[in-house]
Design a protein around this motif. Structure first.
Motif, PDB file in Angstrom:
ATOM      1  N   UNK A 131       0.881  -1.170   0.000  1.00 60.47           N
ATOM      2  CA  UNK A 131       0.000   0.000   0.000  1.00 60.47           C
ATOM      3  C   UNK A 131       0.918   1.218   0.000  1.00 60.47           C
ATOM      4  N   UNK A 132       0.692   2.124  -0.965  1.00 55.78           N
ATOM      5  CA  UNK A 132       1.490   3.347  -1.065  1.00 55.78           C
ATOM      6  C   UNK A 132       0.535   4.525  -1.202  1.00 55.78           C
ATOM      7  N   UNK A 133       0.718   5.530  -0.359  1.00 55.95           N
ATOM      8  CA  UNK A 133      -0.063   6.764  -0.445  1.00 55.95           C
ATOM      9  C   UNK A 133       0.941   7.908  -0.463  1.00 55.95           C
ATOM     10  N   UNK A 134       0.915   8.678  -1.537  1.00 60.35           N
ATOM     11  CA  UNK A 134       1.859   9.779  -1.687  1.00 60.35           C
ATOM     12  C   UNK A 134       1.112  10.996  -2.208  1.00 60.35           C
ATOM     13  N   UNK A 135       1.398  12.160  -1.623  1.00 61.69           N
ATOM     14  CA  UNK A 135       0.768  13.384  -2.099  1.00 61.69           C
ATOM     15  C   UNK A 135       1.660  14.567  -1.811  1.00 61.69           C
ATOM     16  N   UNK A 136       1.280  15.697  -2.346  1.00 64.83           N
ATOM     17  CA  UNK A 136       2.026  16.909  -2.074  1.00 64.83           C
ATOM     18  C   UNK A 136       2.289  17.722  -3.309  1.00 64.83           C
ATOM     19  N   UNK A 137       3.027  18.765  -3.082  1.00 61.52           N
ATOM     20  CA  UNK A 137       3.438  19.685  -4.133  1.00 61.52           C
ATOM     21  C   UNK A 137       4.767  20.285  -3.711  1.00 61.52           C
ATOM     22  N   UNK A 138       5.330  21.124  -4.548  1.00 64.61           N
ATOM     23  CA  UNK A 138       6.646  21.681  -4.270  1.00 64.61           C
ATOM     24  C   UNK A 138       6.711  22.251  -2.849  1.00 64.61           C
ATOM     25  N   UNK A 139       7.710  21.839  -2.082  1.00 66.17           N
ATOM     26  CA  UNK A 139       7.996  22.253  -0.714  1.00 66.17           C
ATOM     27  C   UNK A 139       7.046  21.651   0.330  1.00 66.17           C
ATOM     28  N   UNK A 140       6.191  20.708  -0.065  1.00 66.09           N
ATOM     29  CA  UNK A 140       5.295  20.070   0.906  1.00 66.09           C
ATOM     30  C   UNK A 140       4.908  18.672   0.412  1.00 66.09           C
ATOM     31  N   UNK A 141       5.778  17.702   0.675  1.00 63.77           N
ATOM     32  CA  UNK A 141       5.534  16.332   0.244  1.00 63.77           C
ATOM     33  C   UNK A 141       5.286  15.448   1.456  1.00 63.77           C
ATOM     34  N   UNK A 142       4.425  14.469   1.287  1.00 63.97           N
ATOM     35  CA  UNK A 142       4.159  13.523   2.367  1.00 63.97           C
ATOM     36  C   UNK A 142       3.746  12.194   1.748  1.00 63.97           C
ATOM     37  N   UNK A 143       4.013  11.131   2.459  1.00 64.89           N
ATOM     38  CA  UNK A 143       3.591   9.832   1.977  1.00 64.89           C
ATOM     39  C   UNK A 143       3.927   8.741   2.964  1.00 64.89           C
ATOM     40  N   UNK A 144       3.365   7.594   2.692  1.00 66.94           N
ATOM     41  CA  UNK A 144       3.634   6.422   3.510  1.00 66.94           C
ATOM     42  C   UNK A 144       3.396   5.181   2.666  1.00 66.94           C
ATOM     43  N   UNK A 145       4.063   4.128   3.061  1.00 64.98           N
ATOM     44  CA  UNK A 145       3.924   2.852   2.371  1.00 64.98           C
ATOM     45  C   UNK A 145       4.119   1.740   3.390  1.00 64.98           C
ATOM     46  N   UNK A 146       3.431   0.631   3.160  1.00 67.12           N
ATOM     47  CA  UNK A 146       3.609  -0.514   4.038  1.00 67.12           C
ATOM     48  C   UNK A 146       3.277  -1.795   3.289  1.00 67.12           C
ATOM     49  N   UNK A 147       3.777  -2.887   3.842  1.00 64.64           N
ATOM     50  CA  UNK A 147       3.520  -4.221   3.302  1.00 64.64           C
ATOM     51  C   UNK A 147       2.510  -4.880   4.234  1.00 64.64           C
ATOM     52  N   UNK A 148       1.254  -5.049   3.791  1.00 60.60           N
ATOM     53  CA  UNK A 148       0.212  -5.587   4.679  1.00 60.60           C
ATOM     54  C   UNK A 148       0.572  -6.922   5.323  1.00 60.60           C
ATOM     55  N   UNK A 149       1.175  -7.822   4.575  1.00 63.08           N
ATOM     56  CA  UNK A 149       1.490  -9.143   5.132  1.00 63.08           C
ATOM     57  C   UNK A 149       2.639  -9.107   6.134  1.00 63.08           C
ATOM     58  N   UNK A 150       3.409  -8.028   6.167  1.00 60.02           N
ATOM     59  CA  UNK A 150       4.557  -7.932   7.073  1.00 60.02           C
ATOM     60  C   UNK A 150       4.250  -7.154   8.350  1.00 60.02           C
ATOM     61  N   UNK A 151       3.046  -6.599   8.465  1.00 62.05           N
ATOM     62  CA  UNK A 151       2.698  -5.816   9.652  1.00 62.05           C
ATOM     63  C   UNK A 151       2.680  -6.708  10.884  1.00 62.05           C
ATOM     64  N   UNK A 152       3.260  -6.248  11.994  1.00 59.77           N
ATOM     65  CA  UNK A 152       3.186  -7.039  13.231  1.00 59.77           C
ATOM     66  C   UNK A 152       1.734  -7.190  13.679  1.00 59.77           C
ATOM     67  N   UNK A 153       1.435  -8.278  14.348  1.00 62.70           N
ATOM     68  CA  UNK A 153       0.084  -8.513  14.857  1.00 62.70           C
ATOM     69  C   UNK A 153      -0.329  -7.351  15.757  1.00 62.70           C
ATOM     70  N   UNK A 154      -1.486  -6.798  15.508  1.00 64.05           N
ATOM     71  CA  UNK A 154      -1.988  -5.703  16.317  1.00 64.05           C
ATOM     72  C   UNK A 154      -1.544  -4.324  15.871  1.00 64.05           C
ATOM     73  N   UNK A 155      -0.721  -4.222  14.831  1.00 58.38           N
ATOM     74  CA  UNK A 155      -0.247  -2.910  14.360  1.00 58.38           C
ATOM     75  C   UNK A 155      -1.362  -2.199  13.618  1.00 58.38           C
ATOM     76  N   UNK A 156      -1.591  -0.929  13.967  1.00 57.31           N
ATOM     77  CA  UNK A 156      -2.617  -0.099  13.351  1.00 57.31           C
ATOM     78  C   UNK A 156      -1.936   0.868  12.382  1.00 57.31           C
TER      79      UNK A 156
END
Length: 161
Positions: A131-156
């Protein structure tokens, strides 16, 4: 012209050789040793809170935070085996996403190529393997990515900053 092309090709190969893949493997190496010494890095032990009525174990993981030269803050979430299962970035410049996302970078670029170019500054990829979520514009970028099957049990995933 041919010599210049050969030199550029060699330099790009050397640059790729020193970068580690992060998401799904070891933490990132964001550049030369000189760059690394200018990073403000810290490790935090973290555990998610669980309700007393829930029998799910608390997610145990480590967060490594780096502030890159351009001011962007990168966080890598690692499990007990030091494998990165999630990453995030926020700041005025984009980090080296090829290094940060590792082999998942190809997923991001292939999905970005399918979208119309005009006026879009966000990307959302929701697949079984990433899962990858990326957004932003010049001078303001943000994003996150994760592997669903690798998440520790109970991780939100809403706790990824």
């Amino acid at each position: 012209m041919r010599r210049a092309f050969s030199l550029l090709l060699l330099l790009s190969l050397l640059q790729g050789a020193r970068a580690w893949a992060a998401l799904g493997s070891a933490p990132s190496d964001f550049g030369s040793p000189a760059t690394q010494t200018r990073m403000a890095a810290r490790s935090l032990a973290a555990a998610s809170a669980t309700s007393t009525t829930t029998t799910a174990p608390a997610a145990v993981y480590t967060v490594s935070q780096s502030t890159l030269d351009g001011g962007t803050v990168v966080r890598e979430y690692m499990n007990a085996n030091n494998i990165v299962f999630a990453v995030s970035w926020k700041g005025p410049t984009l980090p080296d996403l090829r290094t940060l996302l590792g082999d998942k970078f190809a997923v991001m670029t292939s999905n970005a190529a399918k979208r119309p170019k005009a006026g879009h500054s966000q990307l959302a990829v929701d697949q079984a393997d990433v899962v990858i979520v990326s957004n932003g514009h010049m001078r303001a970028y943000a994003g996150q990515a994760w592997i669903p099957s690798a998440l520790p049990a109970g991780f939100d995933t809403s706790t990824i900053e």
